[in-house]
Design an enzyme around this catalytic site. Structure first.
Site, PDB file in Angstrom:
ATOM      1  N   ARG A  27       0.628  -4.947  -6.518  1.00  0.00           N
ATOM      2  CA  ARG A  27       1.310  -4.317  -5.397  1.00  0.00           C
ATOM      3  C   ARG A  27       1.772  -5.336  -4.357  1.00  0.00           C
ATOM      4  NH1 ARG A  27       2.329   0.610  -3.636  1.00  0.00           N
ATOM      5  NH2 ARG A  27       2.790   0.838  -1.434  1.00  0.00           N
TER       6      ARG A  27
ATOM      7  N   MET B 208      -5.135   8.304   5.321  1.00  0.00           N
ATOM      8  CA  MET B 208      -3.967   7.641   4.746  1.00  0.00           C
ATOM      9  C   MET B 208      -3.826   7.840   3.241  1.00  0.00           C
ATOM     10  SD  MET B 208      -3.732   4.119   6.931  1.00  0.00           S
ATOM     11  CE  MET B 208      -3.866   4.128   8.716  1.00  0.00           C
TER      12      MET B 208
ATOM     13  N   LYS C 192      -7.899 -11.290   1.981  1.00  0.00           N
ATOM     14  CA  LYS C 192      -6.973 -10.970   0.894  1.00  0.00           C
ATOM     15  C   LYS C 192      -5.631 -10.479   1.426  1.00  0.00           C
ATOM     16  CE  LYS C 192      -5.934  -7.488  -2.496  1.00  0.00           C
ATOM     17  NZ  LYS C 192      -6.057  -6.052  -2.741  1.00  0.00           N
ATOM     18  N   ASN C 193      -5.670  -9.519   2.356  1.00  0.00           N
ATOM     19  CA  ASN C 193      -4.421  -8.901   2.805  1.00  0.00           C
ATOM     20  C   ASN C 193      -3.543  -9.880   3.580  1.00  0.00           C
ATOM     21  OD1 ASN C 193      -5.117  -6.486   1.595  1.00  0.00           O
ATOM     22  ND2 ASN C 193      -6.017  -5.613   3.444  1.00  0.00           N
TER      23      ASN C 193
ATOM     24  N   ASP D  85      -9.580   0.632   4.594  1.00  0.00           N
ATOM     25  CA  ASP D  85     -10.309  -0.089   3.559  1.00  0.00           C
ATOM     26  C   ASP D  85     -11.820  -0.090   3.811  1.00  0.00           C
ATOM     27  OD1 ASP D  85      -7.996  -0.649   2.221  1.00  0.00           O
ATOM     28  OD2 ASP D  85      -7.812  -2.701   2.955  1.00  0.00           O
TER      29      ASP D  85
ATOM     30  N   ASP E 288      -4.177  -0.264  -6.522  1.00  0.00           N
ATOM     31  CA  ASP E 288      -5.246   0.725  -6.584  1.00  0.00           C
ATOM     32  C   ASP E 288      -4.707   2.121  -6.864  1.00  0.00           C
ATOM     33  OD1 ASP E 288      -7.305  -1.034  -6.013  1.00  0.00           O
ATOM     34  OD2 ASP E 288      -7.002  -0.882  -3.869  1.00  0.00           O
TER      35      ASP E 288
END
Length: 436
Positions: A97, A341, A22-23, A319, A121
Site C-alpha cells: 500500500r 476509521m 514505519k509510517n 493503529d 492490511d
C-alpha cells in the site's frame, strides 16, 4: 507462512529501543524520488514493508547503498520509466500500500505515474479519493487502463491551487505535498494531516529546498520550486511500537525501560495509557514502565464508562486501538473501544474471547471490554494474524496468557515490527519462530 509459538506468563525485565517509524519511513523513501541528488536516511526499520519498498526503488533505477544496518542512501538520478508499466511492477505495487505515495513524486518530477489498486492490511475500505482529487486539482489526469488494471497518471505541468481535503488523510496529505513542492505557483492545503510524520516529511523537503509554511498545522502553504537537492534525514521512533511495548509491560506485569522515544512527539498516547491505569515514568527521553500487579481503568468525571476512539492527530492513532483493546481485558473496569476509521479492524476479538476475555463486539466499529482485573487470566489458544496491528495485539495476549499459544501468518507482524521475537526474548519473553 511462519508461526510464533509463545509461552505465556513470563515477565520482562530490561531495556528496549523502539525501531524507526514505519509510517514515516514509507513517506520519506518515496520522497527520495523528487531529486536526482543523493538523500541519506537514518533509522530505517528493518521490516518487510520497508524492505519491499526499497527493493521496488532499486528496480525503478534508484541507486541504493546500505551504509549501516539502518542507514541507506538513495539517488534517483536515472529512473527507468518503462519499468513502472511492466506487469512485475504493477503486481509488486499492488501488494504494498505504501507504494501509492510514488504517485506524487513521480508526477511532479517526471509527469507520469502508474497506480494499481493497492494492497496492505485487510482492515476494511481505505479509499484513495483524497490522493486522486488533490493531485487532480494540481493538474494531473487519471485514466484507468483496463489491460493493466491500473491507473495511469499524466501531467504536462502541475500548477499550485487551493484545496480543502475531504479527510485529513496522512498518506493523501503526504502524496499531495510531494506533488506540490515542484508545482508552479502556490498550493494551499486545508484540512491537511499534521501528524509528526507529516511534519518530518515537510522539514526534510524544506532542507532539500522546498518552501512550506504552516508545518504542524492543518493549513499548509507550499510555494513551488524548480528543483530539490539532496539531504540527510533521521526517522523518528515508531510511536505504535512504543505503545505496543507499554501494553506488553502492563499485561505481563513487567518492568521495562523504553529508550529514546522522542517523548514530545507521542502526543496524547502516554496520557491515554495512564487513563487505562498504567503508570509511566518519564526520565529524560526514556519511558519507564514499572512492574504492575494490576491496573484500573479510569472513568469520565461524571462516572460514565471510559471510551477510547481514534481521531486525526493530535487524537489517538487508529493503529493503537487494537493494543488498547487487548490491554483493557486484564484491567479492573470497563471501556468502550470505538474504531471509527476502519470497519474490519475489530474482528480479531473473537480470538480474545476464545482466550477468556469478556468482550462484546457491538458492531464493526465498537467493542465493549469488561476487564478481568487479573493478570495472566487469559488462556492459550491458536490464532491467525489478519493484519499488523491485530497481530501484535494477539502477541501481547499470548505473552500474558497461561500456557502456550500459536500465532500463524506472522508475516503480517513482520511487515511492521523489526525482529520482534528476538528483541523480546532478549528481555525475558519465550517466543519461538517456526517456518511452515
Amino acid at each position: 507462512m511462519s508461526t510464533f509459538i509463545v509461552e505465556g506468563g513470563h515477565r520482562l525485565d530490561g531495556e528496549i529501543t523502539p525501531q524507526g517509524a514505519k509510517n514515516e519511513a514509507l513517506q520519506i523513501l518515496c520522497a527520495t524520488l523528487l531529486t536526482p541528488d543523493k538523500v541519506t536516511v537514518e533509522n530505517i526499520p528493518d521490516i518487510l514493508d520497508i524492505n519491499n519498498l526499497i527493493s521496488m526503488l532499486c528496480e525503478m533505477g534508484v541507486k541504493v547503498e546500505k551504509i549501516s544496518p539502518n542507514t541507506y542512501s538513495f539517488q534517483a538520478s536515472d529512473i527507468n520509466l518503462d519499468y513502472i508499466t511492466t506487469p512485475e511492477y504493477i503486481k509488486k505495487s499492488a501488494s504494498l500500500r505504501g507504494s501509492v505515495m510514488f504517485v506524487g513524486p513521480m508526477v511532479a518530477r517526471f509527469g507520469y505515474a502508474v497506480l494499481p489498486k493497492p494492497g496492505g492490511d485487510k482492515i476494511g475500505r481505505r479509499r484513495l479519493d483524497t490522493h486522486f482529487i488533490g493531485i487532480n486539482k494540481l493538474g494531473a489526469e487519471f485514466e484507468y487502463n483496463t489491460e493493466q488494471h491500473a491507473y495511469e497518471i499524466r501531467a504536462n505541468e502541475l500548477k499550485g491551487t487551493y484545496m480543502l481535503l475531504d479527510e485529513a488523510s496522512v498518506t493523501g496529505t503526504a502524496n499531495i505535498i510531494m506533488a506540490a513542492v515542484l508545482a508552479k505557483g502556490t498550493t494551499t492545503i486545508y484540512n491537511a494531516a499534521c501528524e509528526p510524520y507529516i511534519q518530518q516529511l515537510c522539514r526534510m523537503l524544506c532542507r532539500m529546498g522546498a518552501k512550506i509554511e504552516g508545518i504542524g498545522s492543518n493549513l499548509l502553504t507550499i510555494h513551488g520550486v524548480e528543483s530539490l537537492h539532496g539531504t540527510t534525514h533521521r526517522i523518528l521512533p515508531d510511536m505504535i511500537e512504543i505503545g505496543s511495548f507499554i501494553g506488553m509491560a502492563a499485561m505481563t506485569g513487567s518492568h521495562i525501560t523504553l529508550k529514546n522515544v522522542s517523548y514530545n512527539d507521542l502526543g496524547i498516547m502516554p496520557d491515554s495509557f495512564k487513563r487505562l491505569g498504567i503508570e509511566l515514568q518519564v526520565k529524560g527521553d526514556d519511558i519507564v514502565i514499572p512492574q504492575h500487579d494490576g491496573y484500573e481503568i479510569d472513568t469520565f468525571m461524571d462516572g460514565s464508562i471510559m471510551t477510547f476512539a481514534d481521531a486525526p492527530w493530535p487524537g489517538l492513532s487508529p493503529d493503537l486501538l487494537s493494543v488498547f483493546l487487548v490491554v483493557a481485558t486484564q484491567a479492573r473496569g470497563s471501556v468502550l473501544i470505538h474504531q471509527k476509521m476502519f470497519e474490519s479492524r475489530l474482528f480479531f476479538v473473537d480470538k480474545l474471547i476464545d482466550m477468556g476475555a469478556q468482550i462484546i463486539l457491538c458492531d464493526p466499529h465498537r467493542a465493549a471490554v469488561i476487564g478481568s482485573g487479573r493478570l495472566n487470566s487469559l488462556r492459550a489458544t491458536n490464532m491467525v494474524s489478519p493484519d499488523i496491528r491485530a497481530g501484535i495485539a494477539m502477541l501481547i495476549a499470548a505473552m500474558s496468557a497461561r500456557g502456550t499459544s500459536h500465532i500463524h501468518n506472522i508475516d503480517q507482524i513482520d511487515r511492521g515490527y523489526e525482529n520482534i521475537d528476538k528483541r523480546l526474548n532478549a528481555i525475558g519473553a519465550n517466543i519461538m519462530r517456526v517456518s511452515n
